[in-house]
Enzyme design. Structure first.
Site, PDB file in Angstrom:
ATOM      1  N   ASN A  12       0.872  -1.182   0.000  1.00 54.70           N
ATOM      2  CA  ASN A  12       0.000   0.000   0.000  1.00 54.70           C
ATOM      3  C   ASN A  12       0.904   1.225   0.000  1.00 54.70           C
ATOM      4  OD1 ASN A  12      -1.793   2.055   0.550  1.00 54.70           O
ATOM      5  ND2 ASN A  12      -2.225   1.398   2.653  1.00 54.70           N
ATOM      6  N   LYS A  14       0.104   4.249  -0.288  1.00 55.67           N
ATOM      7  CA  LYS A  14      -0.553   5.426   0.306  1.00 55.67           C
ATOM      8  C   LYS A  14      -0.348   6.647  -0.615  1.00 55.67           C
ATOM      9  CE  LYS A  14       0.155   3.293   4.747  1.00 55.67           C
ATOM     10  NZ  LYS A  14       0.259   3.408   6.182  1.00 55.67           N
ATOM     11  N   HIS A  98      -9.189   0.841   5.237  1.00 55.72           N
ATOM     12  CA  HIS A  98      -7.890   1.011   5.902  1.00 55.72           C
ATOM     13  C   HIS A  98      -8.085   1.898   7.126  1.00 55.72           C
ATOM     14  CE1 HIS A  98      -3.775   2.260   6.682  1.00 55.72           C
ATOM     15  NE2 HIS A  98      -3.413   1.161   6.042  1.00 55.72           N
ATOM     16  N   GLU A 100      -6.505   4.291   8.236  1.00 50.56           N
ATOM     17  CA  GLU A 100      -6.354   5.733   7.981  1.00 50.56           C
ATOM     18  C   GLU A 100      -7.639   6.322   7.417  1.00 50.56           C
ATOM     19  OE1 GLU A 100      -2.763   5.424   5.694  1.00 50.56           O
ATOM     20  OE2 GLU A 100      -1.692   4.840   7.510  1.00 50.56           O
ATOM     21  N   GLU A 170      -4.887  -5.501  10.758  1.00 57.27           N
ATOM     22  CA  GLU A 170      -3.882  -4.461  10.948  1.00 57.27           C
ATOM     23  C   GLU A 170      -4.122  -3.751  12.285  1.00 57.27           C
ATOM     24  OE1 GLU A 170      -2.023  -3.199   7.028  1.00 57.27           O
ATOM     25  OE2 GLU A 170      -3.757  -1.909   7.327  1.00 57.27           O
ATOM     26  N   GLY A 176       2.865   1.843  10.877  1.00 57.46           N
ATOM     27  CA  GLY A 176       3.788   2.963  10.731  1.00 57.46           C
ATOM     28  C   GLY A 176       4.504   3.339  12.020  1.00 57.46           C
ATOM     29  N   SER A 216       3.960  -2.644  10.355  1.00 56.44           N
ATOM     30  CA  SER A 216       5.421  -2.643  10.536  1.00 56.44           C
ATOM     31  C   SER A 216       6.069  -3.985  10.178  1.00 56.44           C
ATOM     32  CB  SER A 216       5.793  -2.218  11.958  1.00 56.44           C
ATOM     33  OG  SER A 216       5.330  -0.902  12.207  1.00 56.44           O
TER      34      SER A 216
HETATM   35  C1  PEP Z   1      -0.459  -0.098   6.425  1.00 56.75           C
HETATM   36  O1  PEP Z   1      -0.639   1.106   6.443  1.00 56.75           O
HETATM   37  O2  PEP Z   1      -1.307  -0.841   5.918  1.00 56.75           O
HETATM   38  C2  PEP Z   1       0.747  -0.632   7.025  1.00 56.75           C
HETATM   39  C3  PEP Z   1       0.793  -1.900   7.331  1.00 56.75           C
HETATM   40  O3  PEP Z   1       1.780   0.264   7.223  1.00 56.75           O
HETATM   41  P1  PEP Z   1       3.251  -0.066   7.776  1.00 56.75           P
HETATM   42  O4  PEP Z   1       3.707  -1.320   7.109  1.00 56.75           O
HETATM   43  O5  PEP Z   1       4.053   1.131   7.390  1.00 56.75           O
HETATM   44  O6  PEP Z   1       3.111  -0.241   9.250  1.00 56.75           O
END
Ligand code: PEP
Length: 254
Positions: A12, A14, A98, A100, A170, A176, A216
């Site tokens: 992703n 973003k 997601h 976000e 997630e 992040g 992460s």
């Molecule tokens: C995400 O935003 O779906 C995500 C998993 O981000 P990150 O890998 O940066 O934690």
């Protein structure tokens, strides 16, 4: 790695990458991952790069995903993009719900469920994201939150549609932040989601649905996470912006 379901690893991106940067990234990814057949590989660029990335990956094992779409098929919805428009660029997957978007656009489960249905109607596979916040986990509410999100965001799907849906667990506190769920925490949540899917649909559906972990994921922790019985892939944020780290995560997961 011997897995019950084919792994799916998606990036992703973003709100990152100009068209030129996107093309550089997929050129490197194609080269790094040319021999990978064991994993479904998906890149999810911003809308503005879908057209060029689509053309660039035509002859490769990379598949295209979008990061969001409208629940409507057409009409007066300024700024929105519908499934049919994504199909024009050979998009196969779409990330929905997601954290976000849940946080900044206030997307709720009922809306995500409508989007998931609209995606299936256009033969797009939704990647539906669920996950608890740190406060919810610390208050012992993680499973309750997951149950509400899973039931709400997947409401109304048929069994066939559910089998073609990917669930992404997630935990919001791991996105992040550099904090990854432990393998035990990830397996526990994935097992819980799969049992819930069995109750909502049936055992066969639950056994077939792929549940990705996101939060992460890095080359160093990918193998251990992917080795969990109910972890069927990864949704990558930061690590997907760099060809080497995406490729290393894929290679360490096989
Ligand atoms: C995400 O935003 O779906 C995500 C998993 O981000 P990150 O890998 O940066 O934690």
């Amino acid at each position: 790695m011997n897995k019950a379901r084919k792994l799916i690893i998606a990036g992703n991106w973003k709100m990152n990458k100009t068209v030129a940067e996107a093309l550089d990234l997929v050129r490197l990814l194609k080269h790094e991952l040319v021999n990978v057949k064991e994993v479904d590989l998906v890149v999810c660029p911003p809308f503005t790069a879908l057209s060029e990335v689509s053309a660039a990956i035509l002859d490769s094992n990379l598949r295209l995903g979008a990061q969001n779409m409208s629940e409507h098929n057409s009409g007066a919805y300024t700024g929105e993009i519908c499934a049919g428009m994504l199909k024009e660029f050979s998009v196969r997957y779409v990330i929905l719900g997601h954290s976000e978007r849940r946080q900044y656009q206030k997307e709720k489960d009922a809306l995500i469920a409508k989007k998931a249905l609209a995606a299936h109607t256009s033969a797009l596979k939704p990647l539906v994201c669920v996950g608890e916040t740190l406060a919810e986990r610390e208050e012992g509410k993680a499973e309750k939150v997951l149950e509400t999100q899973v039931r709400g965001s997947l409401a109304g799907l048929t069994k066939d549609q559910m089998e073609e849906t990917i669930v992404a667990y997630e935990p919001v506190w791991a996105i992040g932040t550099g904090k990854t769920a432990t393998t035990e925490q990830a397996q526990e949540a994935h097992g819980f989601i799969r049992r819930l899917l069995a109750a909502m649909f049936d055992e066969t559906v639950a056994k077939r649905v792929r549940i990705q972990y996101g939060g992460s994921v890095k080359p160093a922790n990918a193998r251990e996470l992917m080795s969990q019985p109910d972890v069927d892939g990864a949704l990558l944020g930061g690590a997907s912006l760099d060809a080497r780290s995406f490729a290393d995560i894929v290679k360490n997961s096989i």
